[in-house]
Design an enzyme around this catalytic site. Structure first.
Site, PDB file in Angstrom:
ATOM      1  CG  ASP A   1      19.032   9.375 -48.815  1.00  0.00           C
ATOM      2  OD1 ASP A   1      18.348   8.805 -47.958  1.00  0.00           O
ATOM      3  OD2 ASP A   1      18.652  10.399 -49.411  1.00  0.00           O
TER       4      ASP A   1
ATOM      5  CE1 TYR B   1      13.081  14.426 -54.808  1.00  0.00           C
ATOM      6  CE2 TYR B   1      12.994  14.366 -52.408  1.00  0.00           C
ATOM      7  CZ  TYR B   1      12.864  15.067 -53.599  1.00  0.00           C
ATOM      8  OH  TYR B   1      12.527  16.391 -53.584  1.00  0.00           O
TER       9      TYR B   1
END
Length: 712
Positions: free
Chosen positions: A370, A453
């Site tokens: 990420d 998320y």
């Protein structure tokens, strides 16, 4: 009252959200303050715009796609020389930017540019130099080079490009109609990097073009729920469209193909977050009353530009599109000696890897780097006073470069104090006297969202010399469709009708450039061992102790957590001693950590080999910044820590950088859906012989300790 004010070097006009001053007269140290901001403060809007003005002219018919513009941090040797030499003019401190740009030309060419800023002094305007806001900024392009076979992380602009292309592609339109979806506005397209090396997807394992592989969701309003609104109250992850994988050539803006397989019905789970009516039990719930946090005299921290001073701590808050918050020149003003003592030269979360444990298609490729593949800084949120942060808040704005200009995230970084319960307490039965002192900590934080998320990244500073890094995990679980009426999923948890959340892990890699009383340090491992029975030395069979082992080299320092021996690590400076003659040091206390459950030969670990161990250590090198390598997007692997440590360099007596993996194994629960309550993962840096006693136990701090008798 609520307006943020600039700080001039001889005033106290910088204010919190509630209007209180955060600055004091700093004329005595103005040169150091200016130097620190010139060296480490993030780029301003003006500086970013100046970069765009000096780029080489692209070939006719093409144009640059701006991936990021960030501060190019200086060589450590240069920065330390600038800070140590009082004769160096603070206005002459060099400042540079790094631009990463793409030139689509059949293939995706990545260019790196280095830009030198030249600032012209205007009437010794200290304010503009502290805040790097001098409008007389000029930029010079020092270097411009093509980096072959490399791709930077994806950007929001590229997500939008992919979405527009798909929704006009006849193959995609037909595939959606076959699933009963005629309105393409009801399709949410979540673009992920494709990874590399997956069995059966070899044709997509390339690095010359940018590839996107979206996950698709049907977002539809439940017409029966009159209280639901569009689009704010809709869960975009409740109805995954399973069995269709578009493959997109982002570079040339075309759809390579659309793979269809394993048809499953779209889940019957609703997209609304809220129940239409409250259950009966809510009527018996005791409502909360207001809880206010006030500091009538204002906060105890001081902010000058991006330099922060609080209690005994001093540091600079940095920020970039990839890592988000970075901390620089972290030092502790020792109340026992009066010396300003370095602890960390730089700290950041340098990579985040979230591998999923579901081997079914498409979940086996849900393995997001990420930070390297997207960036947490570029996905930062604006924080809202009273919700994300409470109390006396100071906000830093964040500036991010995009192809169509500079985007400002207002209130991107939050700085505030928190009461943290009891710092220390003692009751003496001899005198019936209790001594008690409250604890307070300083928090530096920001939030970002990576698809489903949301993560909060926090750095906490404590009065007793501890530093804590914490990540708060929230948002929405990643989901996929079950077969209709499934009661169980081998590799996940059913969280709603026909909907499950796959098992996965969250790994965060902290890069800690240690500087314990200077840059010559040693690394030790501590294990608690029990002594064998011995009639002379351990007759009662109760002996155990901490056994310290020096880790001489990089290979020796590739270490794993060990709960059985309560393992931790200590960075010491053997040339610096405390009052009792012991080397000064700081412990790394593991906190939340775990082992990877992936096979070391898997495609994910080939690209993310840093997960093989929880701890790594390297001698400082300027270009060794990322545990999975500088450009992990679509990379074949072998870069990063495995490459850095290949030569097994000496660590003892060197400038040591620690790399520590922490996080959680996430077996989802239905109670974490549709929006997940925060899960917390963290680790701590704790002083170990850094002081010769509790640094709060000095005369001047006695007035903050509460003394009272327990008997009236």
């Amino acid at each position: 009252k609520n307006k943020k004010m600039a700080t001039s070097c001889c005033s106290s006009e910088k204010k919190t959200k509630n209007g209180h001053s955060t600055a004091v007269d700093i004329c005595e140290n103005k040169n150091r303050t200016i130097k620190l901001n010139r060296l480490y403060a993030p780029l301003t809007k003006c500086e970013m715009r100046a970069v765009l003005d000096v780029l080489p002219t692209p070939p006719k018919g093409t144009g640059y796609f701006i991936n990021s513009i960030s501060l190019l941090e200086p060589l450590k040797s240069y920065a330390l020389k600038v800070l140590e030499d009082e004769e160096i003019d603070p206005y002459s401190v060099e400042r540079r930017a790094m631009i990463i740009a793409l030139l689509p030309d059949g293939i995706s060419k990545l260019y790196e540019g280095i830009i030198l800023y030249k600032k012209e002094e205007t009437n010794n305007n200290n304010e503009s130099f502290i805040n790097n806001s001098n409008t007389n900024t000029t930029a010079v392009l020092e270097e411009w080079k093509w980096i072959p076979n490399a791709q930077p992380g994806l950007t929001v602009e590229e997500y939008q490009i992919c979405s527009k292309m798909l929704k006009t592609d006849e193959r995609f339109i037909t595939a959606m109609k076959n699933r009963g979806i005629d309105n393409l506005d009801e399709i949410s397209i979540n673009v992920w990097s494709p990874g590399r090396g997956y069995f059966g997807e070899e044709e997509d394992s390339r690095s010359d073009i940018r590839i996107g592989k979206p996950f698709l969701f049907h977002v539809v309003h439940d017409k029966s729920n009159k209280n639901s609104k569009l689009p704010e109250d809709l869960n975009y992850y409740a109805k995954p469209i399973h069995g269709i994988d578009p493959v997109i050539d982002i570079t040339n803006k075309k759809i390579i193909r659309i793979d269809e397989y394993d048809w499953r019905d779209i889940p019957r789970a609703k997209c609304e977050y809220w129940e239409e009516e409250d259950p009966v039990g809510v009527k018996n719930e005791i409502p909360f009353k207001p809880l206010n946090i006030t500091q009538p005299e204002g906060p105890s921290f001081v902010v000058n530009g991006h330099e922060v001073k609080w209690s005994n701590w001093q540091f600079v808050v940095g920020f970039n599109a990839r890592e988000g918050i970075t901390l620089h020149n972290v030092s502790f003003n020792d109340p026992l000696t009066g010396n300003l003592r370095p602890v960390l030269y730089r700290a950041s979360i340098s990579e985040m890897l979230v591998p999923y444990g579901d081997p079914t298609r498409p979940n086996y490729r849900k393995n997001a780097f990420d930070i390297g593949e997207e960036g947490i800084g570029i996905n930062a949120h604006s924080l809202k006073f009273g919700c994300d942060c409470k109390g006396e808040i100071f906000y830093f704005d964040v500036h991010l470069a995009e192809s169509d200009g500079i985007r400002t995230v207002e209130n991107g970084i939050c700085l505030h104090e928190e009461d943290f319960g009891v710092l220390m307490k003692h009751y003496d039965w001899h005198t019936d006297i209790t001594m008690s002192q409250r604890s307070r900590r300083l928090a530096v934080s920001f939030f970002c969202s990576i698809d489903n998320y949301t993560y909060g990244f926090y750095w906490y500073f404590y009065m007793d010399g501890r530093i804590q890094s914490e990540v708060k995990l929230t948002g929405i679980l990643n989901t996929d469709a079950t077969v209709r009426n499934a009661l169980f999923e081998d590799y996940g948890t059913i969280v709603d009708q026909d909907l499950y959340a796959p098992i996965h892990q969250h790994f965060f890699c902290a890069r800690l450039d240690m500087s314990i009383d200077g840059n010559t340090n040693w690394l030790y491992e501590a294990n608690i061992v029990k002594e064998p029975h011995h009639v002379l030395y351990n007759p009662q069979q109760n002996a155990f102790k901490a056994k310290l082992d020096l880790l001489h080299t990089e290979h020796e320092a590739q270490r794993d957590i060990n709960e059985k021996t309560d393992r931790f690590w200590i960075v010491k400076n053997n040339n610096a001693k405390n009052k009792f003659g012991f080397p000064t040091g700081y412990r790394l206390m593991p906190g939340n950590s775990m082992h990877t459950h992936l096979d070391f030969e898997s495609p994910v670990i080939r690209r993310g080999g840093f997960l093989k161990h929880q701890l790594w250590a390297t001698p400082y090198q300027f270009n060794e910044k990322y545990p999975a390598g500088k450009y992990p997007t679509q990379a074949s692997g072998g870069d990063g820590l495995e490459l850095y440590t290949h030569g097994n360099r000496l660590l003892s007596g060197q400038d040591i950088v620690l790399w520590y993996n922490f996080g959680m194994t996430h077996v989802p629960r239905p109670e974490e859906y549709p929006i997940m309550p925060c899960a917390y993962v963290s680790f701590e840096l704790v002083p170990d012989n850094f002081f010769h006693k509790n640094p709060q136990m000095i005369k001047s701090k006695r007035k903050s300790v509460y003394h009272h008798r327990s008997k009236l």
